[in-house]
Design a protein around this motif. Structure first.
Motif, PDB file in Angstrom:
ATOM      1  N   THR A 158       0.828  -1.207   0.000  1.00  0.00           N
ATOM      2  CA  THR A 158       0.000   0.000   0.000  1.00  0.00           C
ATOM      3  C   THR A 158       0.862   1.256   0.000  1.00  0.00           C
ATOM      4  O   THR A 158       0.380   2.334   0.344  1.00  0.00           O
ATOM      5  CB  THR A 158      -0.912   0.024   1.236  1.00  0.00           C
ATOM      6  N   LYS A 159       2.104   1.100  -0.375  1.00  0.00           N
ATOM      7  CA  LYS A 159       3.021   2.242  -0.345  1.00  0.00           C
ATOM      8  C   LYS A 159       3.148   2.865  -1.730  1.00  0.00           C
ATOM      9  O   LYS A 159       2.828   2.258  -2.733  1.00  0.00           O
ATOM     10  CB  LYS A 159       4.388   1.789   0.173  1.00  0.00           C
ATOM     11  N   ILE A 160       3.640   4.080  -1.753  1.00  0.00           N
ATOM     12  CA  ILE A 160       3.818   4.833  -2.989  1.00  0.00           C
ATOM     13  C   ILE A 160       5.294   4.764  -3.396  1.00  0.00           C
ATOM     14  O   ILE A 160       6.180   4.907  -2.561  1.00  0.00           O
ATOM     15  CB  ILE A 160       3.398   6.305  -2.782  1.00  0.00           C
ATOM     16  N   ILE A 161       5.534   4.559  -4.673  1.00  0.00           N
ATOM     17  CA  ILE A 161       6.911   4.522  -5.182  1.00  0.00           C
ATOM     18  C   ILE A 161       7.512   5.912  -5.070  1.00  0.00           C
ATOM     19  O   ILE A 161       6.897   6.909  -5.430  1.00  0.00           O
ATOM     20  CB  ILE A 161       6.927   4.031  -6.639  1.00  0.00           C
ATOM     21  N   ASP A 162       8.748   5.974  -4.566  1.00  0.00           N
ATOM     22  CA  ASP A 162       9.414   7.250  -4.335  1.00  0.00           C
ATOM     23  C   ASP A 162      10.637   7.387  -5.255  1.00  0.00           C
ATOM     24  O   ASP A 162      10.934   6.507  -6.044  1.00  0.00           O
ATOM     25  CB  ASP A 162       9.825   7.368  -2.865  1.00  0.00           C
ATOM     26  N   ILE A 163      11.363   8.462  -5.125  1.00  0.00           N
ATOM     27  CA  ILE A 163      12.455   8.832  -6.014  1.00  0.00           C
ATOM     28  C   ILE A 163      13.604   7.822  -6.033  1.00  0.00           C
ATOM     29  O   ILE A 163      14.258   7.629  -7.049  1.00  0.00           O
ATOM     30  CB  ILE A 163      12.984  10.248  -5.679  1.00  0.00           C
ATOM     31  N   GLY A 164      13.865   7.151  -4.925  1.00  0.00           N
ATOM     32  CA  GLY A 164      14.976   6.210  -4.846  1.00  0.00           C
ATOM     33  C   GLY A 164      14.854   5.060  -5.824  1.00  0.00           C
ATOM     34  O   GLY A 164      15.850   4.561  -6.342  1.00  0.00           O
ATOM     35  N   LEU A 165      13.625   4.642  -6.094  1.00  0.00           N
ATOM     36  CA  LEU A 165      13.414   3.557  -7.046  1.00  0.00           C
ATOM     37  C   LEU A 165      13.823   3.980  -8.447  1.00  0.00           C
ATOM     38  O   LEU A 165      14.460   3.216  -9.178  1.00  0.00           O
ATOM     39  CB  LEU A 165      11.951   3.122  -7.029  1.00  0.00           C
ATOM     40  N   PHE A 166      13.478   5.190  -8.829  1.00  0.00           N
ATOM     41  CA  PHE A 166      13.842   5.682 -10.158  1.00  0.00           C
ATOM     42  C   PHE A 166      15.338   5.951 -10.267  1.00  0.00           C
ATOM     43  O   PHE A 166      15.924   5.798 -11.334  1.00  0.00           O
ATOM     44  CB  PHE A 166      13.044   6.939 -10.495  1.00  0.00           C
ATOM     45  N   LEU A 167      15.960   6.348  -9.165  1.00  0.00           N
ATOM     46  CA  LEU A 167      17.399   6.616  -9.176  1.00  0.00           C
ATOM     47  C   LEU A 167      18.225   5.342  -9.312  1.00  0.00           C
ATOM     48  O   LEU A 167      19.386   5.407  -9.703  1.00  0.00           O
ATOM     49  CB  LEU A 167      17.811   7.378  -7.919  1.00  0.00           C
ATOM     50  N   LEU A 168      17.642   4.177  -9.022  1.00  0.00           N
ATOM     51  CA  LEU A 168      18.364   2.917  -9.205  1.00  0.00           C
ATOM     52  C   LEU A 168      18.676   2.643 -10.671  1.00  0.00           C
ATOM     53  O   LEU A 168      19.524   1.814 -10.985  1.00  0.00           O
ATOM     54  CB  LEU A 168      17.573   1.752  -8.611  1.00  0.00           C
ATOM     55  N   ILE A 169      18.013   3.345 -11.551  1.00  0.00           N
ATOM     56  CA  ILE A 169      18.281   3.188 -12.981  1.00  0.00           C
ATOM     57  C   ILE A 169      19.642   3.787 -13.339  1.00  0.00           C
ATOM     58  O   ILE A 169      20.307   3.305 -14.257  1.00  0.00           O
ATOM     59  CB  ILE A 169      17.142   3.835 -13.800  1.00  0.00           C
ATOM     60  N   ILE A 170      20.099   4.785 -12.599  1.00  0.00           N
ATOM     61  CA  ILE A 170      21.374   5.447 -12.896  1.00  0.00           C
ATOM     62  C   ILE A 170      22.559   4.488 -12.761  1.00  0.00           C
ATOM     63  O   ILE A 170      23.363   4.379 -13.687  1.00  0.00           O
ATOM     64  CB  ILE A 170      21.537   6.713 -12.036  1.00  0.00           C
TER      65      ILE A 170
END
Length: 137
Positions: free
Chosen positions: A99-111
């Protein structure tokens, strides 16, 4: 002295391996990957499995940095580090998101993932250059 060897520093893929390793650690500790609707952040180190995988991936990237004379081993280690990052992304999205919202850290793992892809590209380019030089001899 070992870290500052001329051959290792001159290769651009070494910089990408170092960047990927450092970026993984920074993302682990400073950027939340999930948050609740109330704004409570969840970092990677809050989940033991993800924490171990990201530390392992960072260590593998750092080890690949020091295998600058063995390009095939560098490619293998880079693939393992990318596999770990992929597993982390899949686990976050499918298992831990409840029930959590995806935050910026998940997208930064692409770097770091892209950094390892670029490092692979330059390792392969070096390999082709060495093979071409061997053919000339």
């Amino acid at each position: 002295y070992y870290f500052c060897k001329k051959n290792m520093i001159q290769r651009i893929q070494s910089l990408f391996f170092l960047f990927a390793s450092v970026a993984l650690l920074v993302i682990c500790y400073y950027f939340p990957v999930l948050s609740t609707e109330e704004g409570v952040p969840y970092f990677i180190f809050d989940y033991n499995t993800l924490y171990l995988l990201i530390i392992l991936s960072s260590i593998i990237s750092m080890i690949a940095l020091f295998y600058y004379k063995n390009r095939t081993k560098q490619l293998l280690l880079s693939h393992l580090a990318r596999l770990n990052i992929t597993i982390i992304l899949v686990l976050i999205v499918f298992l831990y998101q409840e029930t959590k919202i995806i935050d910026i850290g998940l997208f930064l793992l692409i770097i770091p993932f892209l950094s390892l892809i670029i490092a692979n590209y330059f390792v392969r380019k070096d390999q082709k250059l060495v093979e071409a030089a061997d053919r000339l001899r």
